[in-house]
Design a protein around this motif. Structure first.
Motif, PDB file in Angstrom:
ATOM      1  N   ALA A  38      40.244  41.322  38.096  1.00  0.00           N
ATOM      2  CA  ALA A  38      41.335  40.675  38.826  1.00  0.00           C
ATOM      3  C   ALA A  38      42.052  41.730  39.652  1.00  0.00           C
ATOM      4  O   ALA A  38      42.358  42.811  39.156  1.00  0.00           O
ATOM      5  CB  ALA A  38      42.303  39.997  37.852  1.00  0.00           C
ATOM      6  N   VAL A  39      42.342  41.413  40.916  1.00  0.00           N
ATOM      7  CA  VAL A  39      42.972  42.375  41.808  1.00  0.00           C
ATOM      8  C   VAL A  39      44.439  42.007  42.028  1.00  0.00           C
ATOM      9  O   VAL A  39      44.791  40.827  42.086  1.00  0.00           O
ATOM     10  CB  VAL A  39      42.212  42.444  43.155  1.00  0.00           C
ATOM     11  CG1 VAL A  39      42.218  41.092  43.880  1.00  0.00           C
ATOM     12  CG2 VAL A  39      42.789  43.527  44.043  1.00  0.00           C
ATOM     13  N   ASN A  40      45.283  43.019  42.122  1.00  0.00           N
ATOM     14  CA  ASN A  40      46.685  42.822  42.477  1.00  0.00           C
ATOM     15  C   ASN A  40      47.023  43.773  43.617  1.00  0.00           C
ATOM     16  O   ASN A  40      46.258  44.682  43.928  1.00  0.00           O
ATOM     17  CB  ASN A  40      47.605  43.045  41.273  1.00  0.00           C
ATOM     18  CG  ASN A  40      47.502  44.454  40.728  1.00  0.00           C
ATOM     19  OD1 ASN A  40      47.927  45.414  41.353  1.00  0.00           O
ATOM     20  ND2 ASN A  40      46.912  44.589  39.519  1.00  0.00           N
ATOM     21  N   ASN A  41      48.169  43.557  44.256  1.00  0.00           N
ATOM     22  CA  ASN A  41      48.557  44.455  45.351  1.00  0.00           C
ATOM     23  C   ASN A  41      49.823  45.226  44.985  1.00  0.00           C
ATOM     24  O   ASN A  41      50.756  45.349  45.760  1.00  0.00           O
ATOM     25  CB  ASN A  41      48.729  43.702  46.671  1.00  0.00           C
ATOM     26  CG  ASN A  41      49.797  42.636  46.624  1.00  0.00           C
ATOM     27  OD1 ASN A  41      49.999  42.005  45.600  1.00  0.00           O
ATOM     28  ND2 ASN A  41      50.485  42.412  47.733  1.00  0.00           N
ATOM     29  N   GLY A  42      49.806  45.763  43.764  1.00  0.00           N
ATOM     30  CA  GLY A  42      50.915  46.603  43.320  1.00  0.00           C
ATOM     31  C   GLY A  42      51.945  45.836  42.534  1.00  0.00           C
ATOM     32  O   GLY A  42      51.779  44.657  42.228  1.00  0.00           O
ATOM     33  N   SER A  43      53.024  46.510  42.194  1.00  0.00           N
ATOM     34  CA  SER A  43      54.043  45.927  41.332  1.00  0.00           C
ATOM     35  C   SER A  43      54.704  44.715  41.973  1.00  0.00           C
ATOM     36  O   SER A  43      55.099  44.740  43.140  1.00  0.00           O
ATOM     37  CB  SER A  43      55.107  46.976  40.996  1.00  0.00           C
ATOM     38  OG  SER A  43      54.622  47.909  40.066  1.00  0.00           O
TER      39      SER A  43
END
Length: 278
Positions: A38-43
């Motif tokens: 799963a990818v996120n774009n930071g906090s």
């Protein structure tokens, strides 16, 4: 910005039972690997709190619970900005993003959104609101921080055009790749406000210990009803699997347990769905 490990946020979440029917619906490559990325774009606190290579927050707890339902490990990777997140999913580098990411019709053309949260967009301003930013109409001529590539950036740019059309100074739009950088710009007086989702802004205001406050609460601020969710490639079979997993978490109380643990009671939904954004 780091999260203080409060007792309420360190509570254990109930373990889930493997659901063989849902597991059988996973794409074969995921079953073969035994994991998804799963990818996120930071906090994006309190949903996603990235410290080094470690992820915590409501999204991490939900990911762990869904991983138990599906019998797979869910690993997490970070990229810089929403465009990189979406392109990473569509290229197949990552299977999905747990998000929650804003669900809007223009984004539904290339991706499906499994909506599991509701949101509102407001301003975080310096204590006392010295710039007097209380709505979009009061943002003309002000320095407004936003997340690059996000829906708030689009809305504030449209507002800037409206300002100039009305003979007022344009908004100085300052785009940042992550939430901490945006909120730091306000605290260091480089920005007059940060225009973003209410849930993370509430978290940052709490962490600022009196230096910041919210403004523009209870207004549309250029948005209709906002749905946020997990993101998959368009027509991916993973979308239906995630939707049914969320239904299980809602029915057995785990979803509510996690959302309340992270202070997200006002962002809960009792009806998850796919592409609910209007």
């Amino acid at each position: 910005m780091t999260l203080a490990a409060g007792a309420a946020w360190s509570q254990d979440i109930q373990k889930q039972t493997l659901n063989d029917e849902l597991r059988a619906r996973l794409p074969q490559e995921i079953l073969d690997a035994g994991k998804m990325v799963a990818v996120n774009n930071g906090s994006f606190p309190p949903y996603e709190i990235v410290t080094g290579t470690e992820l915590s927050g409501a999204t991490k707890d939900i990911s762990d619970a869904i991983g138990e339902i599906l019998g797979v490990t869910i690993d997490h990777a970070s990229v810089a900005g929403l465009p990189a997140l979406l392109s990473g999913i569509n290229s197949g580098r990552y299977q999905f993003s747990m998000g929650p990411v804003g669900d809007y019709p223009d984004r539904q053309k290339a991706n499906d959104f499994i909506d599991w949260a509701r949101e509102y967009v407001v301003f975080a301003v310096e204590k006392g609101n010295p710039s007097g930013i209380t709505s979009l109409d009061t943002s003309c001529g002000k320095r407004i921080a936003v997340m690059a590539g996000g829906s708030a950036e689009k809305v504030i740019k449209e507002q800037s055009e409206k300002c100039t059309a009305d003979g007022k100074p344009a908004v100085e739009v300052q785009s940042y790749t992550d939430q901490p950088s945006s909120i730091l710009a306000v605290r260091s007086k480089r920005s007059d406000a940060f225009f973003s989702s209410q849930a993370p802004l509430t978290y940052f205001v709490q962490q600022a210990k009196g230096d910041l406050e919210l403004s523009g609460i209870g207004q549309a601020n250029g948005f209709k009803d906002i749905y946020q969710g997990a993101v998959v490639k368009k027509d991916s079979p993973l979308g239906g699997v995630l939707l049914d997993s969320f239904k299980i978490l809602i029915d057995n109380g785990t979803y509510g347990e996690i959302m309340k643990k992270w202070g997200l009671e006002n962002n809960m939904t009792d009806a998850p769905g796919i592409n609910q954004g209007q």
